[in-house]
Design a protein around this motif. Sequence first.
Motif, PDB file in Angstrom:
ATOM      1  N   PHE A 160     -44.685  -1.104 -26.436  1.00 36.80           N
ATOM      2  CA  PHE A 160     -44.318  -2.148 -27.397  1.00 36.80           C
ATOM      3  C   PHE A 160     -45.193  -2.076 -28.649  1.00 36.80           C
ATOM      4  O   PHE A 160     -44.695  -2.190 -29.776  1.00 36.80           O
ATOM      5  CB  PHE A 160     -44.433  -3.541 -26.766  1.00 36.80           C
ATOM      6  N   LEU A 161     -46.498  -1.874 -28.469  1.00 37.01           N
ATOM      7  CA  LEU A 161     -47.405  -1.791 -29.613  1.00 37.01           C
ATOM      8  C   LEU A 161     -47.049  -0.629 -30.531  1.00 37.01           C
ATOM      9  O   LEU A 161     -46.964  -0.782 -31.756  1.00 37.01           O
ATOM     10  CB  LEU A 161     -48.852  -1.638 -29.136  1.00 37.01           C
ATOM     11  N   VAL A 162     -46.860   0.542 -29.943  1.00 36.25           N
ATOM     12  CA  VAL A 162     -46.553   1.729 -30.743  1.00 36.25           C
ATOM     13  C   VAL A 162     -45.185   1.596 -31.409  1.00 36.25           C
ATOM     14  O   VAL A 162     -45.029   1.908 -32.592  1.00 36.25           O
ATOM     15  CB  VAL A 162     -46.653   3.009 -29.871  1.00 36.25           C
ATOM     16  N   GLY A 163     -44.191   1.106 -30.682  1.00 34.02           N
ATOM     17  CA  GLY A 163     -42.873   0.902 -31.279  1.00 34.02           C
ATOM     18  C   GLY A 163     -42.934  -0.051 -32.463  1.00 34.02           C
ATOM     19  O   GLY A 163     -42.337   0.199 -33.512  1.00 34.02           O
ATOM     20  N   GLY A 164     -43.664  -1.146 -32.310  1.00 33.13           N
ATOM     21  CA  GLY A 164     -43.812  -2.106 -33.405  1.00 33.13           C
ATOM     22  C   GLY A 164     -44.556  -1.527 -34.592  1.00 33.13           C
ATOM     23  O   GLY A 164     -44.155  -1.712 -35.752  1.00 33.13           O
ATOM     24  N   ALA A 165     -45.633  -0.809 -34.324  1.00 30.80           N
ATOM     25  CA  ALA A 165     -46.410  -0.198 -35.409  1.00 30.80           C
ATOM     26  C   ALA A 165     -45.569   0.825 -36.170  1.00 30.80           C
ATOM     27  O   ALA A 165     -45.585   0.862 -37.411  1.00 30.80           O
ATOM     28  CB  ALA A 165     -47.670   0.456 -34.844  1.00 30.80           C
ATOM     29  N   ILE A 166     -44.813   1.641 -35.449  1.00 33.96           N
ATOM     30  CA  ILE A 166     -43.963   2.644 -36.104  1.00 33.96           C
ATOM     31  C   ILE A 166     -42.839   1.961 -36.888  1.00 33.96           C
ATOM     32  O   ILE A 166     -42.542   2.363 -38.022  1.00 33.96           O
ATOM     33  CB  ILE A 166     -43.389   3.639 -35.070  1.00 33.96           C
ATOM     34  N   ASP A 197     -40.905   1.080 -42.654  1.00 34.23           N
ATOM     35  CA  ASP A 197     -40.579   0.239 -43.811  1.00 34.23           C
ATOM     36  C   ASP A 197     -41.605   0.416 -44.919  1.00 34.23           C
ATOM     37  O   ASP A 197     -41.249   0.539 -46.094  1.00 34.23           O
ATOM     38  CB  ASP A 197     -40.556  -1.236 -43.411  1.00 34.23           C
ATOM     39  N   ARG A 198     -42.865   0.395 -44.544  1.00 33.03           N
ATOM     40  CA  ARG A 198     -43.922   0.477 -45.559  1.00 33.03           C
ATOM     41  C   ARG A 198     -43.888   1.806 -46.299  1.00 33.03           C
ATOM     42  O   ARG A 198     -44.100   1.858 -47.506  1.00 33.03           O
ATOM     43  CB  ARG A 198     -45.280   0.259 -44.903  1.00 33.03           C
ATOM     44  N   ILE A 199     -43.620   2.887 -45.582  1.00 38.69           N
ATOM     45  CA  ILE A 199     -43.582   4.209 -46.216  1.00 38.69           C
ATOM     46  C   ILE A 199     -42.324   4.380 -47.059  1.00 38.69           C
ATOM     47  O   ILE A 199     -42.384   4.816 -48.206  1.00 38.69           O
ATOM     48  CB  ILE A 199     -43.674   5.328 -45.149  1.00 38.69           C
ATOM     49  N   VAL A 200     -41.173   4.024 -46.500  1.00 38.22           N
ATOM     50  CA  VAL A 200     -39.888   4.252 -47.170  1.00 38.22           C
ATOM     51  C   VAL A 200     -39.634   3.229 -48.284  1.00 38.22           C
ATOM     52  O   VAL A 200     -39.207   3.590 -49.379  1.00 38.22           O
ATOM     53  CB  VAL A 200     -38.727   4.234 -46.145  1.00 38.22           C
ATOM     54  N   LEU A 201     -39.883   1.944 -47.995  1.00 39.99           N
ATOM     55  CA  LEU A 201     -39.513   0.880 -48.933  1.00 39.99           C
ATOM     56  C   LEU A 201     -40.694   0.306 -49.730  1.00 39.99           C
ATOM     57  O   LEU A 201     -40.487  -0.345 -50.747  1.00 39.99           O
ATOM     58  CB  LEU A 201     -38.842  -0.275 -48.171  1.00 39.99           C
ATOM     59  N   GLY A 202     -41.900   0.487 -49.218  1.00 41.63           N
ATOM     60  CA  GLY A 202     -43.063  -0.137 -49.850  1.00 41.63           C
ATOM     61  C   GLY A 202     -43.221  -1.597 -49.473  1.00 41.63           C
ATOM     62  O   GLY A 202     -44.131  -2.270 -49.938  1.00 41.63           O
ATOM     63  N   VAL A 252     -52.892   2.831 -41.725  1.00 43.35           N
ATOM     64  CA  VAL A 252     -53.595   2.191 -40.604  1.00 43.35           C
ATOM     65  C   VAL A 252     -52.730   2.262 -39.344  1.00 43.35           C
ATOM     66  O   VAL A 252     -53.223   2.559 -38.246  1.00 43.35           O
ATOM     67  CB  VAL A 252     -53.971   0.731 -40.939  1.00 43.35           C
ATOM     68  N   ALA A 253     -51.427   2.017 -39.481  1.00 44.54           N
ATOM     69  CA  ALA A 253     -50.506   2.078 -38.334  1.00 44.54           C
ATOM     70  C   ALA A 253     -50.451   3.488 -37.760  1.00 44.54           C
ATOM     71  O   ALA A 253     -50.452   3.664 -36.538  1.00 44.54           O
ATOM     72  CB  ALA A 253     -49.110   1.618 -38.743  1.00 44.54           C
ATOM     73  N   ILE A 254     -50.415   4.490 -38.620  1.00 42.12           N
ATOM     74  CA  ILE A 254     -50.379   5.884 -38.157  1.00 42.12           C
ATOM     75  C   ILE A 254     -51.653   6.218 -37.384  1.00 42.12           C
ATOM     76  O   ILE A 254     -51.603   6.843 -36.317  1.00 42.12           O
ATOM     77  CB  ILE A 254     -50.160   6.841 -39.340  1.00 42.12           C
ATOM     78  N   ILE A 255     -52.795   5.792 -37.897  1.00 44.37           N
ATOM     79  CA  ILE A 255     -54.067   6.026 -37.203  1.00 44.37           C
ATOM     80  C   ILE A 255     -54.084   5.291 -35.864  1.00 44.37           C
ATOM     81  O   ILE A 255     -54.534   5.829 -34.848  1.00 44.37           O
ATOM     82  CB  ILE A 255     -55.259   5.608 -38.100  1.00 44.37           C
ATOM     83  N   ALA A 275     -41.101   2.466 -26.675  1.00 44.19           N
ATOM     84  CA  ALA A 275     -41.431   2.668 -28.093  1.00 44.19           C
ATOM     85  C   ALA A 275     -40.178   3.031 -28.889  1.00 44.19           C
ATOM     86  O   ALA A 275     -39.942   2.468 -29.974  1.00 44.19           O
ATOM     87  CB  ALA A 275     -42.496   3.750 -28.233  1.00 44.19           C
ATOM     88  N   ALA A 276     -39.370   3.937 -28.374  1.00 44.88           N
ATOM     89  CA  ALA A 276     -38.154   4.363 -29.085  1.00 44.88           C
ATOM     90  C   ALA A 276     -37.154   3.215 -29.217  1.00 44.88           C
ATOM     91  O   ALA A 276     -36.566   3.012 -30.294  1.00 44.88           O
ATOM     92  CB  ALA A 276     -37.516   5.544 -28.366  1.00 44.88           C
ATOM     93  N   VAL A 277     -36.952   2.457 -28.146  1.00 44.27           N
ATOM     94  CA  VAL A 277     -35.998   1.335 -28.187  1.00 44.27           C
ATOM     95  C   VAL A 277     -36.472   0.281 -29.188  1.00 44.27           C
ATOM     96  O   VAL A 277     -35.672  -0.262 -29.964  1.00 44.27           O
ATOM     97  CB  VAL A 277     -35.794   0.742 -26.777  1.00 44.27           C
ATOM     98  N   VAL A 278     -37.761  -0.009 -29.201  1.00 42.07           N
ATOM     99  CA  VAL A 278     -38.293  -0.985 -30.153  1.00 42.07           C
ATOM    100  C   VAL A 278     -38.041  -0.515 -31.583  1.00 42.07           C
ATOM    101  O   VAL A 278     -37.573  -1.291 -32.424  1.00 42.07           O
ATOM    102  CB  VAL A 278     -39.804  -1.243 -29.917  1.00 42.07           C
ATOM    103  N   VAL A 279     -38.324   0.747 -31.878  1.00 41.00           N
ATOM    104  CA  VAL A 279     -38.110   1.264 -33.233  1.00 41.00           C
ATOM    105  C   VAL A 279     -36.633   1.172 -33.611  1.00 41.00           C
ATOM    106  O   VAL A 279     -36.290   0.720 -34.711  1.00 41.00           O
ATOM    107  CB  VAL A 279     -38.621   2.715 -33.378  1.00 41.00           C
ATOM    108  N   LEU A 280     -35.747   1.561 -32.711  1.00 41.28           N
ATOM    109  CA  LEU A 280     -34.312   1.521 -33.007  1.00 41.28           C
ATOM    110  C   LEU A 280     -33.810   0.094 -33.241  1.00 41.28           C
ATOM    111  O   LEU A 280     -33.088  -0.164 -34.218  1.00 41.28           O
ATOM    112  CB  LEU A 280     -33.519   2.174 -31.879  1.00 41.28           C
ATOM    113  N   ILE A 281     -34.184  -0.836 -32.374  1.00 42.55           N
ATOM    114  CA  ILE A 281     -33.749  -2.223 -32.547  1.00 42.55           C
ATOM    115  C   ILE A 281     -34.354  -2.824 -33.813  1.00 42.55           C
ATOM    116  O   ILE A 281     -33.674  -3.503 -34.590  1.00 42.55           O
ATOM    117  CB  ILE A 281     -34.087  -3.067 -31.298  1.00 42.55           C
TER     118      ILE A 281
END
Length: 156
Positions: free
Chosen positions: A90-96, A101-106, A62-65, A7-13
């Motif tokens: 992989f699912l959690v990394g992708g969702a996060i 992006d959605r929270i920070v950038l809209g 929805v992603a947070i839930i 999850a962490a590697v997916v978020v970072l990449i």
Amino acid sequence: MLFYVIAAVVVLIDQGSKRLISLYMELGESFPIHRLLQFTYIENDGMARGLFPGYARLFALVAIIFVAGILYYRKKGELRGTLMDIGTGFLVGGAIGNAIDRIVLGTVTDFLAFGSGRGVMNIADLAINIGVLFMIIAMIQNYVSQKVKPEHAEES
């Protein structure tokens, strides 16, 4: 531990690749990488293929839930095994990744276009697809192992 590392590697990449694209490409710019892949920089304020535009922050919720649900079922022990750890990681990394992006950038930064007419995606989207694939394999493996066990018990 595998779940958290993936999850962490997916978020970072995912976040790193999106930042590089937004720094070095103009919105709407496109260039081929390979005959099957091109980089096309777009911003998506909806969900897959631009459906439901303008609801980026709702999809972040929805992603947070979704992530909370995965963590809950992992803690209960209902999502266990190496394949399930890989899939949910992989699912959690992708969702996060997309939720950030959605929270920070809209909007969500998308840039990977495979073939023609298949839409534009990002690393988080790929990770979600990979996660679903691993979860399906894990469920099939679990189903098969449950069917084999009773047959062996009858033979004893």
